[in-house]
Design a protein around this motif. Structure first.
Motif, PDB file in Angstrom:
ATOM      1  N   ALA A  11       0.832  -1.208   0.000  1.00 29.08           N
ATOM      2  CA  ALA A  11       0.000   0.000   0.000  1.00 29.08           C
ATOM      3  C   ALA A  11       0.863   1.254   0.000  1.00 29.08           C
ATOM      4  N   ALA A  12       1.927   1.247   0.796  1.00 27.56           N
ATOM      5  CA  ALA A  12       2.828   2.403   0.849  1.00 27.56           C
ATOM      6  C   ALA A  12       3.491   2.631  -0.510  1.00 27.56           C
ATOM      7  N   VAL A  13       3.893   1.554  -1.156  1.00 29.90           N
ATOM      8  CA  VAL A  13       4.512   1.682  -2.485  1.00 29.90           C
ATOM      9  C   VAL A  13       3.489   2.213  -3.486  1.00 29.90           C
ATOM     10  N   GLY A  14       2.269   1.675  -3.447  1.00 28.48           N
ATOM     11  CA  GLY A  14       1.230   2.133  -4.364  1.00 28.48           C
ATOM     12  C   GLY A  14       0.927   3.610  -4.203  1.00 28.48           C
ATOM     13  N   ILE A  15       0.806   4.055  -2.968  1.00 20.80           N
ATOM     14  CA  ILE A  15       0.525   5.469  -2.707  1.00 20.80           C
ATOM     15  C   ILE A  15       1.723   6.331  -3.091  1.00 20.80           C
ATOM     16  N   GLY A  16       2.933   5.839  -2.827  1.00 23.54           N
ATOM     17  CA  GLY A  16       4.139   6.574  -3.220  1.00 23.54           C
ATOM     18  C   GLY A  16       4.238   6.748  -4.723  1.00 23.54           C
ATOM     19  N   VAL A  17       3.895   5.698  -5.453  1.00 24.47           N
ATOM     20  CA  VAL A  17       3.901   5.788  -6.915  1.00 24.47           C
ATOM     21  C   VAL A  17       2.888   6.833  -7.377  1.00 24.47           C
ATOM     22  N   ALA A  18       1.698   6.817  -6.762  1.00 23.82           N
ATOM     23  CA  ALA A  18       0.654   7.753  -7.170  1.00 23.82           C
ATOM     24  C   ALA A  18       1.036   9.202  -6.899  1.00 23.82           C
ATOM     25  N   LEU A  82      -6.190   8.418  -7.534  1.00 25.75           N
ATOM     26  CA  LEU A  82      -5.010   7.569  -7.725  1.00 25.75           C
ATOM     27  C   LEU A  82      -4.650   6.805  -6.456  1.00 25.75           C
ATOM     28  N   THR A  83      -4.669   7.486  -5.316  1.00 19.19           N
ATOM     29  CA  THR A  83      -4.312   6.789  -4.076  1.00 19.19           C
ATOM     30  C   THR A  83      -5.390   5.773  -3.702  1.00 19.19           C
ATOM     31  N   SER A  84      -6.644   6.066  -4.021  1.00 17.17           N
ATOM     32  CA  SER A  84      -7.728   5.120  -3.745  1.00 17.17           C
ATOM     33  C   SER A  84      -7.614   3.873  -4.607  1.00 17.17           C
ATOM     34  N   THR A  85      -7.005   4.008  -5.756  1.00 18.71           N
ATOM     35  CA  THR A  85      -6.840   2.869  -6.661  1.00 18.71           C
ATOM     36  C   THR A  85      -5.520   2.152  -6.423  1.00 18.71           C
ATOM     37  N   LEU A  86      -4.430   2.897  -6.409  1.00 20.11           N
ATOM     38  CA  LEU A  86      -3.109   2.275  -6.317  1.00 20.11           C
ATOM     39  C   LEU A  86      -2.771   1.778  -4.916  1.00 20.11           C
ATOM     40  N   GLY A  87      -3.327   2.393  -3.869  1.00 22.97           N
ATOM     41  CA  GLY A  87      -3.077   1.921  -2.506  1.00 22.97           C
ATOM     42  C   GLY A  87      -3.576   0.495  -2.306  1.00 22.97           C
ATOM     43  N   PRO A  88      -4.872   0.234  -2.562  1.00 26.55           N
ATOM     44  CA  PRO A  88      -5.374  -1.140  -2.419  1.00 26.55           C
ATOM     45  C   PRO A  88      -4.742  -2.134  -3.388  1.00 26.55           C
ATOM     46  N   LEU A  89      -4.444  -1.696  -4.619  1.00 25.11           N
ATOM     47  CA  LEU A  89      -3.762  -2.597  -5.552  1.00 25.11           C
ATOM     48  C   LEU A  89      -2.383  -2.982  -5.029  1.00 25.11           C
ATOM     49  N   GLY A  90      -1.673  -1.995  -4.486  1.00 27.94           N
ATOM     50  CA  GLY A  90      -0.364  -2.276  -3.897  1.00 27.94           C
ATOM     51  C   GLY A  90      -0.483  -3.189  -2.692  1.00 27.94           C
ATOM     52  N   ALA A  91      -1.510  -2.979  -1.880  1.00 32.61           N
ATOM     53  CA  ALA A  91      -1.725  -3.825  -0.707  1.00 32.61           C
ATOM     54  C   ALA A  91      -1.990  -5.268  -1.127  1.00 32.61           C
ATOM     55  N   ALA A  92      -2.823  -5.447  -2.132  1.00 32.24           N
ATOM     56  CA  ALA A  92      -3.126  -6.797  -2.613  1.00 32.24           C
ATOM     57  C   ALA A  92      -1.886  -7.466  -3.195  1.00 32.24           C
ATOM     58  N   ALA A  93      -1.115  -6.714  -3.973  1.00 24.73           N
ATOM     59  CA  ALA A  93       0.111  -7.268  -4.551  1.00 24.73           C
ATOM     60  C   ALA A  93       1.126  -7.596  -3.458  1.00 24.73           C
TER      61      ALA A  93
END
Length: 115
Positions: A11-18, A82-93
């Motif tokens: 999740a942190a990586v996903g939000i950081g990317v966003a 973006l954070t609403s999408t990439l955060g959960p995607l990152g968490a799942a990954a």
């Protein structure tokens, strides 16, 4: 426990990317706060768009949107999206990648038996 760690990292990586990675990538292409950088990929994209558009770049085109983001950054709504999408995607990954992985802290302590 490993899945929670993996999910948090993902999740942190996903939000950081966003919030950081995408704007940096756009800037690296040459879409900057001061305009399109000469000799950059952005300049080539703008040239191609202008040729295709008979001398002008169409509003709403890829070049126009990227230049807007490069000049002003993402809007609050875009950041939330973006954070609403990439955060959960990152968490799942992250949970999937770390599934079943152990760290030295997760190993049970072994008792030392002497002779």
């Amino acid at each position: 426990m490993e899945n929670m760690k993996g999910a948090a990292i993902g999740a942190a990586v996903g939000i950081g990317v966003a919030l950081v990675g995408i704007p940096l990538g756009i800037c690296a292409l040459g879409f900057t706060a001061t305009g399109i950088a000469a000799g950059s990929v952005a300049a080539k994209m703008m040239s191609a768009a202008a040729i295709a558009g008979n001398g002008g770049v169409a509003a709403g085109s890829t070049v126009a949107v990227l230049q807007s983001v490069g000049a002003a950054g993402f809007s609050l709504g875009t950041k939330i999206g973006l954070t609403s999408t990439l955060g959960p995607l990152g968490a799942a990954a992250g949970a999937k990648l770390f599934k079943g992985k152990t760290t030295p802290d997760d190993e049970p302590e072994q008792s030392q038996e002497g002779d």
